[in-house]
Scaffold this active site. Structure first.
Site, PDB file in Angstrom:
ATOM      1  N   CYS A 133      -5.358  28.422  46.815  1.00  0.00           N
ATOM      2  CA  CYS A 133      -6.340  27.970  45.828  1.00  0.00           C
ATOM      3  C   CYS A 133      -5.942  28.443  44.431  1.00  0.00           C
ATOM      4  O   CYS A 133      -5.963  27.672  43.470  1.00  0.00           O
ATOM      5  CB  CYS A 133      -7.732  28.477  46.202  1.00  0.00           C
ATOM      6  SG  CYS A 133      -9.061  27.711  45.238  1.00  0.00           S
ATOM      7  N   CYS A 134      -5.547  29.714  44.315  1.00  0.00           N
ATOM      8  CA  CYS A 134      -5.110  30.241  43.023  1.00  0.00           C
ATOM      9  C   CYS A 134      -3.839  29.543  42.547  1.00  0.00           C
ATOM     10  O   CYS A 134      -3.671  29.281  41.355  1.00  0.00           O
ATOM     11  CB  CYS A 134      -4.869  31.745  43.118  1.00  0.00           C
ATOM     12  SG  CYS A 134      -6.369  32.751  43.109  1.00  0.00           S
ATOM     13  N   CYS A 216     -13.304  33.621  39.191  1.00  0.00           N
ATOM     14  CA  CYS A 216     -14.057  32.479  39.703  1.00  0.00           C
ATOM     15  C   CYS A 216     -15.285  32.976  40.466  1.00  0.00           C
ATOM     16  O   CYS A 216     -15.224  33.988  41.168  1.00  0.00           O
ATOM     17  CB  CYS A 216     -13.178  31.649  40.625  1.00  0.00           C
ATOM     18  SG  CYS A 216     -11.793  30.854  39.784  1.00  0.00           S
ATOM     19  N   CYS A 219     -15.226  33.962  44.245  1.00  0.00           N
ATOM     20  CA  CYS A 219     -14.327  35.061  44.609  1.00  0.00           C
ATOM     21  C   CYS A 219     -14.603  36.338  43.821  1.00  0.00           C
ATOM     22  O   CYS A 219     -13.769  37.249  43.786  1.00  0.00           O
ATOM     23  CB  CYS A 219     -12.879  34.634  44.406  1.00  0.00           C
ATOM     24  SG  CYS A 219     -12.400  33.191  45.381  1.00  0.00           S
ATOM     25  N   CYS A 242      -4.100  37.139  41.195  1.00  0.00           N
ATOM     26  CA  CYS A 242      -4.095  35.687  41.386  1.00  0.00           C
ATOM     27  C   CYS A 242      -2.719  35.069  41.200  1.00  0.00           C
ATOM     28  O   CYS A 242      -2.548  33.870  41.386  1.00  0.00           O
ATOM     29  CB  CYS A 242      -5.101  35.027  40.443  1.00  0.00           C
ATOM     30  SG  CYS A 242      -4.904  35.473  38.719  1.00  0.00           S
TER      31      CYS A 242
END
Length: 247
Positions: A133-134, A216, A219, A242
């Site tokens: 995702c990162c 985010c 998270c 990240c």
């Protein structure tokens, strides 16, 4: 030999970083930013396709770095990674920072919206594979944006986490291929707070709500009292960074 920053090769930028690291060892944040402006500030013409000068990255936890940079270069480019998952307070801080400090915010976004990513990768990728995702929502858009610059300025500090304890003031970022300047790397929490108080710096409201490190929304959680400020990031996972500051 004078180097044309707008067309400098990786080796030339690496040499600039190495010289700068020696010459500015122990320099203040203001001195580092002035060196950045003197070295990269003229930038290049976008019309020619050459690199621009430099960009200042901010996660909009506070406006300290932006305030410092704007004093040296009014209207400086400021990079914000708009992942689509930010707290509303962070977006509000971004908008306020742009207006109050008169800077040019560049919103770097992933190619796919969150909804499109949910379709392609499955819903809530951040919960199943935060590294991917990162990579999609932070690293890829950052790399794309930085490709247009010769240097970037970040607000990482050595006291933030063990992974940042040895952050240099100036280095060549091998991951992204440009010079990296960390002008407030040596600053303590007390120095940060003093600068904020003295200059009435804008601060993300979430800081006062117990979030010392803000990323985010899905998270980010409040860390336990006395723990690593970044322990609230990706809580319960082995992930601590990240991927933006790997070099």
């Amino acid at each position: 030999m004078t180097v044309d920053i707008s067309r400098a090769t990786a080796d030339e930028l690496r040499s600039i970083a190495e010289r700068g690291a020696v010459e500015l060892d122990g320099a203040s944040a203001q001195e580092l930013l002035q060196w950045t402006e003197d070295t990269f500030g003229d930038g290049a013409s976008a019309a020619t396709g050459d690199r621009n000068g430099y960009i200042v990255a901010s996660n909009m936890q506070d406006g300290v770095l932006v305030h410092l940079a704007a004093q040296v270069h009014p209207g400086v480019d400021v990079l914000f990674l708009d992942t689509g998952y930010h707290f509303p307070e962070t977006i509000g801080t971004r908008d306020a920072v742009e207006q109050v400090y008169g800077v040019n915010v560049i919103n770097a976004r992933a190619l796919a919206s969150v909804a499109e990513q949910d379709v392609a990768e499955g819903k809530d990728l951040f919960a199943r594979d935060p590294n991917r995702c990162c990579a999609l929502r932070k690293v890829a858009p950052l790399k794309q944006t930085l490709s247009g610059y010769s240097a970037w300025v970040t607000g990482i500090r050595r006291v933030e986490a063990p992974t940042r304890a040895n952050a240099p003031l100036i280095s060549f970022d091998e991951a992204f291929g440009l010079v990296k300047i960390n002008p407030i790397a040596p600053w303590s929490d007390e120095e940060m707070q003093n600068y904020i108080d003295t200059n009435s710096i804008l601060v993300n409201p979430l800081v006062d709500e117990g979030y010392p490190s803000i990323g985010c929304a899905p998270c980010t959680s409040k860390p336990a009292p006395g723990s690593d400020p970044r322990s609230g990031r990706w809580a319960g996972a082995s992930k601590t960074e990240c991927g933006l500051h790997a070099s």
